[in-house]
Design a protein around this motif. Structure first.
Motif, short mmCIF file in Angstrom:
data_model
loop_
_atom_site.label_atom_id
_atom_site.label_comp_id
_atom_site.label_asym_id
_atom_site.label_seq_id
_atom_site.Cartn_x
_atom_site.Cartn_y
_atom_site.Cartn_z
N GLN A 177 -44.29 28.05 19.70
CA GLN A 177 -45.31 28.35 20.70
C GLN A 177 -46.47 29.14 20.10
N THR A 178 -46.13 30.06 19.19
CA THR A 178 -47.19 30.81 18.50
C THR A 178 -48.11 29.88 17.74
N LEU A 179 -47.53 28.95 17.01
CA LEU A 179 -48.34 28.01 16.24
C LEU A 179 -49.13 27.08 17.16
N ASP A 180 -48.48 26.61 18.23
CA ASP A 180 -49.16 25.71 19.16
C ASP A 180 -50.34 26.40 19.86
N SER A 181 -50.25 27.72 20.01
CA SER A 181 -51.33 28.46 20.68
C SER A 181 -52.54 28.66 19.78
N GLY A 182 -52.37 28.35 18.49
CA GLY A 182 -53.50 28.48 17.57
C GLY A 182 -53.44 29.69 16.67
N SER A 183 -52.33 30.43 16.72
CA SER A 183 -52.18 31.62 15.88
C SER A 183 -51.32 31.33 14.66
N SER A 184 -51.43 32.18 13.66
CA SER A 184 -50.57 32.11 12.49
C SER A 184 -49.29 32.90 12.73
N LEU A 185 -48.26 32.61 11.95
CA LEU A 185 -47.04 33.40 12.04
C LEU A 185 -47.27 34.78 11.46
N SER A 186 -46.61 35.76 12.02
CA SER A 186 -46.65 37.12 11.47
C SER A 186 -45.81 37.19 10.20
N PHE A 187 -45.81 38.35 9.58
CA PHE A 187 -44.99 38.55 8.39
C PHE A 187 -43.51 38.50 8.79
N PRO A 188 -42.63 37.91 7.96
CA PRO A 188 -41.22 37.82 8.33
C PRO A 188 -40.59 39.19 8.56
N ASP A 189 -39.48 39.20 9.31
CA ASP A 189 -38.80 40.45 9.63
C ASP A 189 -37.81 40.87 8.56
N GLY A 190 -37.38 39.95 7.71
CA GLY A 190 -36.42 40.33 6.68
C GLY A 190 -36.07 39.16 5.79
N LEU A 191 -35.23 39.44 4.80
CA LEU A 191 -34.63 38.41 3.94
C LEU A 191 -33.14 38.34 4.25
N ILE A 192 -32.59 37.12 4.16
CA ILE A 192 -31.15 36.97 4.36
C ILE A 192 -30.55 36.14 3.24
N ILE A 193 -29.27 36.40 2.97
CA ILE A 193 -28.50 35.68 1.96
C ILE A 193 -27.30 35.05 2.66
N ASN A 194 -27.21 33.73 2.63
CA ASN A 194 -26.11 33.03 3.28
C ASN A 194 -25.92 33.47 4.72
N GLY A 195 -27.04 33.65 5.41
CA GLY A 195 -27.01 33.95 6.82
C GLY A 195 -26.85 35.40 7.19
N ALA A 196 -26.88 36.30 6.21
CA ALA A 196 -26.70 37.72 6.49
C ALA A 196 -27.59 38.53 5.56
N GLN A 197 -27.63 39.84 5.80
CA GLN A 197 -28.46 40.71 4.97
C GLN A 197 -27.79 41.05 3.64
N SER A 198 -26.52 40.75 3.52
CA SER A 198 -25.80 41.07 2.30
C SER A 198 -24.72 40.02 2.07
N THR A 199 -24.19 39.99 0.87
CA THR A 199 -23.11 39.07 0.55
C THR A 199 -22.28 39.66 -0.57
N PHE A 200 -21.12 39.06 -0.86
CA PHE A 200 -20.15 39.62 -1.79
C PHE A 200 -19.57 38.49 -2.63
N PHE A 201 -19.57 38.69 -3.95
CA PHE A 201 -18.97 37.71 -4.85
C PHE A 201 -17.98 38.44 -5.77
#
Length: 536
Positions: A177-201
């Protein structure tokens, strides 16, 4: 006898027109797509799940396997999956983008049938309708070698996949809806790894592990590093590379690569770090690499990585070279690996731009902002339906005039060997992807590309891949052998830009009708728009 001959001919025609090859193994999957609660950044939001999973199931297969995926859409909106980097030999019918396929309606299904023909490496799949990609529905697609095709490194002691990308807390519908209204996306809220903020190997000291990393984000390049460990690059999007070692690696939107990491440090836990590149605000996500004999938690500062250093990234990209001694699958145009000696049939220059049109933000290629019709271009071409797209309406080279809306398809002949120059006219990094193909990335640079720059191309061991970055106010040049007939999407991998027009289609064609060139429209093809009423 005559009836028997007719029956035999019918079966021969069926198998010839099938999109899979009977002699190679089949792998069958049933994937149900639903909404479900996810919490990638700590707070619950609605995500797109496949078989209840986010990210979706990891699809592991072997070179030349026939993949049969029955996708059942339980969302309230149409849905499609595209197979990022899978070449779909002779089979653009299975590409899974709106220019080639009708989307799967709610409470309906579609069965994809394709072959991982002559490919080995790290790939992904993701939703291609609207901004659904921002809600999940993506996953890893790893193609392993057949036993008789050795890869140029010893078998690792383990194989880890990391799907990394920027993430928004807003729903995919709100972003759209933001894009359809003519606006750009804001800066992302975060980075994720495999669907979460952290991961373990977890791994054993002294052993070597294969890490497959894909940037599945919407907008942002990332840098990857592991505290105290070196990364040996071995593969980029299906191409085995010279095995240089790095302390960190840049991975741009839509790109994949794999590295070998030997656990050769003292037994403790170490940070795995991802951070954004070329952004004023730096987003970071961390994981843990745990030695199995460790009794020490992770310690010390999180290893710092590059932030905005563009020249650093360019220099690194130029060190990615093709391993010419590897015997694994690799492109082979015109019967020769010597791509640098093949005459060019055509050269095209593609310039990105971000025009405002009727007061709304759009994105364009050579001054044309792509409008997706309700009839897939591939179906319109197949059924000779008029007024869906315009042949060769992209001004090449760019005219520099006012941007316009359009639905261009650029025509090429089967087996054309062409040069494409991506000219970045903006002060922000871009990434471009071509469905159905690998291409040789023969050069990067800054400023305006000129023909004299061809003297500096790498015409010996350039890496072959399906997505290329173009640095701010710079250019990237690729060579590609158009040996895969069909209708193929050439687009920005930065999904908001693609959604708002930074894409177009190429049609690779020959008048010779042959199943060795392209399969027929599959009998289970979905029909929509002006194609309704036509028969597969």
């Amino acid at each position: 006898m005559r009836l028997l001959a007719v029956v035999f001919a019918a079966f021969a025609c069926f198998f010839a027109s099938s999109s899979v090859v009977a002699d190679d193994p089949y792998r069958y999957f049933t994937w149900t797509v639903t909404y479900g609660p996810i919490s990638p950044l700590g707070s619950q939001q609605q995500g797109i799940l496949i078989n209840g999973q986010f990210p979706g199931p990891r699809l592991d297969c072997v070179t030349n396997d026939n993949i049969i995926v029955n996708v059942i859409n339980k969302l309230d909106v149409p849905f499609l999956l595209t197979w990022n980097g899978i070449k779909q030999r002779k089979n653009s019918w299975q590409d899974g983008v709106l220019g080639t396929n009708c989307p799967i309606p709610p409470n309906s299904n579609y069965t994809y049938k394709f072959q991982t023909k002559d490919q080995i490496g790290t790939f992904t799949y993701f939703p291609s309708v609207g901004m659904q990609r921002a809600a999940g529905g993506y996953g890893a697609l790893n193609v392993y070698q057949r036993p008789q095709i050795p890869v140029p490194y010893a078998k690792p002691d383990g194989d880890f996949t990391m799907l990394v990308g920027d993430w928004y807390k807003a729903s995919h519908k709100a972003l759209q809806q933001t894009l359809d209204s003519g606006s750009s996306l804001s800066f992302p809220d975060g980075l994720i790894i495999n669907g979460a903020q952290s991961t373990f190997f977890n791994g054993d000291q002294g052993k070597t592990y294969h890490f497959r990393i894909s940037n599945v984000g919407l907008t942002t390049s990332i840098n990857f590093r592991i505290q105290g460990h070196m990364l040996k690059l071995v593969e980029v999007e299906g191409t085995h590379t010279l095995q240089n070692t790095y302390d960190s690696l840049d991975i741009h939107v839509g790109q994949s690569m794999s590295v070998l990491v030997t656990l050769d440090q003292a037994p403790k836990d170490y940070f795995i770090v991802f951070s954004t590149r070329f952004t004023q605000k730096v987003l970071t996500a961390t994981g843990i690499l745990h030695y199995s004999n460790s009794n020490s938690p992770v310690s010390g500062p999180i290893p710092a990585g590059p932030t905005y250093q563009v020249h650093w990234s360019v220099k690194q990209a130029r060190t990615f070279r093709w391993n010419l001694t590897a015997s694994a699958a690799r492109p082979n145009p015109q019967g020769s690996y010597h791509y640098g000696t093949i005459p060019r049939a055509r050269s095209i220059i593609l310039a990105n731009s971000a025009p405002l049109m009727n007061g709304k933000q759009r994105y364009a290629v050579d001054g044309v902002s792509f409008v997706m019709p309700d009839t897939p271009l591939k179906l319109a071409d197949n059924f000779n339906i008029a007024n869906v797209f315009a042949w060769d309406s992209l001004p090449i080279p760019p005219s520099g005039g006012t941007a316009v809306l359009g639905t261009p398809v650029v025509r090429f002949n089967l087996h054309d060997f062409i040069e494409i120059v991506f000219q970045n006219t903006e002060n922000a990094i871009q990434t471009w992807h071509l469905d159905g193909y690998d291409f040789w990335v023969v050069g990067y640079g800054f400023g305006k590309w000129t023909e004299n720059i061809r003297k500096r191309y790498n015409l010996v061991d350039a890496v072959s891949r399906h997505t290329v970055q173009v640095y701010p106010n710079g250019w990237s040049a690729i060579l590609v052998s158009l040996d895969n007939q069909g209708m193929w999407n050439l687009r920005s991998s930065m999904w908001a830009r693609q959604y708002l027009g930074q894409q177009f289609y190429i049609r690779v064609w020959t008048p010779e009708k042959s199943y060795s060139n392209e399969y027929d429209l599959p009998p289970n093809a979905l029909l929509c728009g002006k194609a309704i009423g036509h028969h597969p």
